[in-house]
Design a protein around this motif. Structure first.
Motif, PDB file in Angstrom:
ATOM      1  N   ASP A 127       0.823  -1.374  -0.203  1.00 58.96           N
ATOM      2  CA  ASP A 127      -0.128  -0.111  -0.024  1.00 58.96           C
ATOM      3  C   ASP A 127       0.778   1.315   0.171  1.00 58.96           C
ATOM      4  O   ASP A 127       0.385   2.317  -0.854  1.00 58.96           O
ATOM      5  CB  ASP A 127      -1.072   0.076   1.265  1.00 58.96           C
ATOM      6  CG  ASP A 127      -1.655  -1.154   1.374  1.00 58.96           C
ATOM      7  OD1 ASP A 127      -1.278  -2.383   0.734  1.00 58.96           O
ATOM      8  OD2 ASP A 127      -2.772  -1.052   2.154  1.00 58.96           O
ATOM      9  N   GLU A 128       1.917   1.342   0.811  1.00 59.11           N
ATOM     10  CA  GLU A 128       2.671   2.464   1.042  1.00 59.11           C
ATOM     11  C   GLU A 128       3.365   3.029  -0.396  1.00 59.11           C
ATOM     12  O   GLU A 128       3.383   4.075  -0.712  1.00 59.11           O
ATOM     13  CB  GLU A 128       3.827   2.313   1.760  1.00 59.11           C
ATOM     14  CG  GLU A 128       3.493   2.595   3.433  1.00 59.11           C
ATOM     15  CD  GLU A 128       4.753   2.671   4.019  1.00 59.11           C
ATOM     16  OE1 GLU A 128       5.664   3.417   3.911  1.00 59.11           O
ATOM     17  OE2 GLU A 128       4.888   1.830   5.203  1.00 59.11           O
ATOM     18  N   PHE A 130       2.064   2.092  -3.520  1.00 61.82           N
ATOM     19  CA  PHE A 130       0.727   2.535  -4.000  1.00 61.82           C
ATOM     20  C   PHE A 130       0.407   4.237  -3.811  1.00 61.82           C
ATOM     21  O   PHE A 130       0.012   4.907  -4.663  1.00 61.82           O
ATOM     22  CB  PHE A 130      -0.407   1.773  -4.278  1.00 61.82           C
ATOM     23  CG  PHE A 130       0.043   0.310  -4.741  1.00 61.82           C
ATOM     24  CD1 PHE A 130       1.053   0.324  -5.822  1.00 61.82           C
ATOM     25  CD2 PHE A 130      -0.400  -0.763  -4.298  1.00 61.82           C
ATOM     26  CE1 PHE A 130       1.305  -0.947  -6.075  1.00 61.82           C
ATOM     27  CE2 PHE A 130      -0.077  -2.075  -4.786  1.00 61.82           C
ATOM     28  CZ  PHE A 130       0.649  -2.212  -5.678  1.00 61.82           C
ATOM     29  N   THR A 131       0.842   4.490  -2.408  1.00 56.97           N
ATOM     30  CA  THR A 131       0.258   5.781  -2.124  1.00 56.97           C
ATOM     31  C   THR A 131       1.409   6.625  -2.548  1.00 56.97           C
ATOM     32  O   THR A 131       1.113   7.907  -3.147  1.00 56.97           O
ATOM     33  CB  THR A 131       0.519   5.763  -0.620  1.00 56.97           C
ATOM     34  OG1 THR A 131      -0.439   5.026   0.102  1.00 56.97           O
ATOM     35  CG2 THR A 131       0.028   7.184  -0.116  1.00 56.97           C
ATOM     36  N   PRO A 134       1.118   6.240  -7.211  1.00 58.38           N
ATOM     37  CA  PRO A 134      -0.122   5.507  -7.480  1.00 58.38           C
ATOM     38  C   PRO A 134      -0.105   5.040  -9.172  1.00 58.38           C
ATOM     39  O   PRO A 134      -0.747   3.915  -9.157  1.00 58.38           O
ATOM     40  CB  PRO A 134      -1.263   6.627  -7.734  1.00 58.38           C
ATOM     41  CG  PRO A 134      -0.570   7.588  -6.986  1.00 58.38           C
ATOM     42  CD  PRO A 134       0.927   7.649  -7.061  1.00 58.38           C
ATOM     43  N   ILE A 135       0.738   5.399  -9.836  1.00 57.75           N
ATOM     44  CA  ILE A 135       0.617   4.757 -11.437  1.00 57.75           C
ATOM     45  C   ILE A 135       1.278   3.371 -11.450  1.00 57.75           C
ATOM     46  O   ILE A 135       0.868   2.339 -12.296  1.00 57.75           O
ATOM     47  CB  ILE A 135       1.786   5.737 -12.179  1.00 57.75           C
ATOM     48  CG1 ILE A 135       1.865   5.289 -13.704  1.00 57.75           C
ATOM     49  CG2 ILE A 135       3.325   5.623 -11.765  1.00 57.75           C
ATOM     50  CD1 ILE A 135       0.347   5.734 -14.336  1.00 57.75           C
ATOM     51  N   GLY A 137       0.463   1.108  -9.165  1.00 52.53           N
ATOM     52  CA  GLY A 137      -0.719   0.366  -8.744  1.00 52.53           C
ATOM     53  C   GLY A 137      -1.842  -0.008 -10.124  1.00 52.53           C
ATOM     54  O   GLY A 137      -2.353  -0.919 -10.068  1.00 52.53           O
ATOM     55  N   GLU A 138      -1.459   0.992 -10.995  1.00 54.60           N
ATOM     56  CA  GLU A 138      -2.386   1.012 -12.342  1.00 54.60           C
ATOM     57  C   GLU A 138      -1.730   0.194 -13.401  1.00 54.60           C
ATOM     58  O   GLU A 138      -2.373  -0.405 -14.490  1.00 54.60           O
ATOM     59  CB  GLU A 138      -2.632   2.257 -12.645  1.00 54.60           C
ATOM     60  CG  GLU A 138      -3.444   3.257 -11.934  1.00 54.60           C
ATOM     61  CD  GLU A 138      -3.264   4.663 -12.074  1.00 54.60           C
ATOM     62  OE1 GLU A 138      -3.145   5.005 -13.423  1.00 54.60           O
ATOM     63  OE2 GLU A 138      -3.675   5.398 -11.233  1.00 54.60           O
ATOM     64  N   GLN A 151       8.555   5.968 -14.555  1.00 58.35           N
ATOM     65  CA  GLN A 151       7.978   4.860 -13.914  1.00 58.35           C
ATOM     66  C   GLN A 151       8.806   3.859 -13.352  1.00 58.35           C
ATOM     67  O   GLN A 151       8.734   3.057 -12.492  1.00 58.35           O
ATOM     68  CB  GLN A 151       6.808   4.267 -14.805  1.00 58.35           C
ATOM     69  CG  GLN A 151       5.536   5.285 -14.948  1.00 58.35           C
ATOM     70  CD  GLN A 151       4.891   4.806 -16.479  1.00 58.35           C
ATOM     71  OE1 GLN A 151       5.145   3.930 -16.921  1.00 58.35           O
ATOM     72  NE2 GLN A 151       3.835   5.972 -16.522  1.00 58.35           N
ATOM     73  N   GLU A 184       8.197  14.947  -9.019  1.00 56.90           N
ATOM     74  CA  GLU A 184       7.164  13.435  -8.322  1.00 56.90           C
ATOM     75  C   GLU A 184       8.108  12.798  -7.421  1.00 56.90           C
ATOM     76  O   GLU A 184       7.744  12.502  -6.229  1.00 56.90           O
ATOM     77  CB  GLU A 184       6.611  12.786  -9.558  1.00 56.90           C
ATOM     78  CG  GLU A 184       5.310  12.030  -9.048  1.00 56.90           C
ATOM     79  CD  GLU A 184       4.365  11.387 -10.051  1.00 56.90           C
ATOM     80  OE1 GLU A 184       4.129  10.380 -10.044  1.00 56.90           O
ATOM     81  OE2 GLU A 184       4.565  12.015 -11.284  1.00 56.90           O
ATOM     82  N   SER A 188       8.117  12.204  -3.233  1.00 56.75           N
ATOM     83  CA  SER A 188       7.971  10.957  -2.730  1.00 56.75           C
ATOM     84  C   SER A 188       9.139  11.008  -1.489  1.00 56.75           C
ATOM     85  O   SER A 188       9.044  10.523  -0.556  1.00 56.75           O
ATOM     86  CB  SER A 188       8.101   9.846  -3.805  1.00 56.75           C
ATOM     87  OG  SER A 188       9.400   9.556  -4.092  1.00 56.75           O
TER      88      SER A 188
END
Ligand SMILES: Nc1ncnc2c1ncn2[C@@H]1O[C@H](COP(=O)(O)OP(=O)(O)OP(=O)(O)O)[C@@H](O)[C@H]1O
Length: 250
Positions: A127-128, A130-131, A134-135, A137-138, A151, A184, A188
């Motif tokens: 989860d962390e 993807f937080t 987020p990309i 997770g997709e 990416q 980005e 992070s």
């Protein structure tokens, strides 16, 4: 009770999370680092700056155990790890993100993420990651090789969220990326630092590194030419140091 019978309790809580003392190291007969000392306090961000070939990557290799120094000491949480293997240091909380987006290109994003979870961190959730990104997770089913450069770098950086580290060493993670992606990635890193993880940041974008660093260490031809608070450092002075002009940080 005499002083000699007093038991000293040192759990490393007050020690810097990473301390490099008097390290001399190189490759074969070539000496790259000369008597380098550097300290990363717990939960702080230290920028390690210097021109090409100054020895920044070599220092990260010594810190992480990939290169054994000829002289000097490396300590994690106050414990001497100079002779410990890289995986032992990783288990103690050191995480290296090497230069060059190390991902398995033919494996999926999810497979890459699973492989980055060390065997001793059995209960780590994704989860962390993807937080932070987020990309990812997709794109779980997509091969890592088909991701954009930014990416792929996010996928490489995911390790910092999956290893439960106390200190992360980052080698030029912004290399070759667009300014938007670099924004980005730095966002992070700031979030990661805010959770109390210490960072040792090797970074070509001096202004971005100074912006988030508490302390700065400047390497010049394998020796430390400045070490101190980032607030006392002027970007132009660092750049003059990069260009090798005598006087800067002397
Ligand atoms: N595996 C190696 N074998 C021999 N010499 C090496 C090796 N790796 C690096 N060097 C040399 O060590 C010196 C320091 O290199 P290093 O990569 O540590 O510098 P750097 O500050 O990280 O530079 P850059 O910003 O270009 O990555 C350079 O002269 C380099 O050519």
């Amino acid at each position: 009770m005499t002083p000699s019978t007093l038991k000293t309790v040192d759990d490393g809580a007050s020690a810097p999370v990473l301390e490099i003392s008097g390290v001399t190291a190189g490759y074969g007969r070539t000496t790259v680092l000369r008597e380098v000392s550097l300290s990363v306090p717990r939960g702080k961000v230290v920028a390690l700056l210097g021109s090409n070939g100054a020895g920044k990557t070599t220092l990260l290799r010594v810190a992480s155990g990939l290169l054994r120094p000829a002289r000097g000491r490396v300590a994690l949480d106050g414990r001497d790890v100079t002779r410990q293997a890289p995986h032992e240091r990783a288990r103690m909380g050191l995480c290296l993100i090497p230069e060059g987006r190390s991902v398995y290109r033919t494996l999926s994003v999810l497979e890459n993420l699973r492989l980055q979870i060390p065997p001793w961190e059995k209960h780590t959730a994704l989860d962390e990651v993807f937080t932070a990104f987020p990309i990812l997770g997709e794109r779980l089913g997509q091969s890592a090789g088909s991701l954009s450069g930014g990416q792929q770098q996010m996928l490489a950086l995911a390790r910092a969220y999956l290893c439960n580290p106390s200190v992360v060493l980052l080698d030029e993670v912004s290399m070759g990326l667009s300014p938007r992606v670099v924004d980005e990635i730095f966002a992070s890193l700031k979030t990661l630092a805010a959770t109390g993880v210490a960072l040792l940041l090797v970074e070509q974008y001096v202004n971005r590194a100074l912006d988030m660093a508490d302390d700065v260490v400047l390497l010049n031809k394998g020796a430390v030419s400045y070490s101190g608070s980032a607030s006392g450092v002027d970007e132009d002075e660092v750049m003059r140091g990069y260009l090798g002009q005598d006087g800067a940080f002397s």
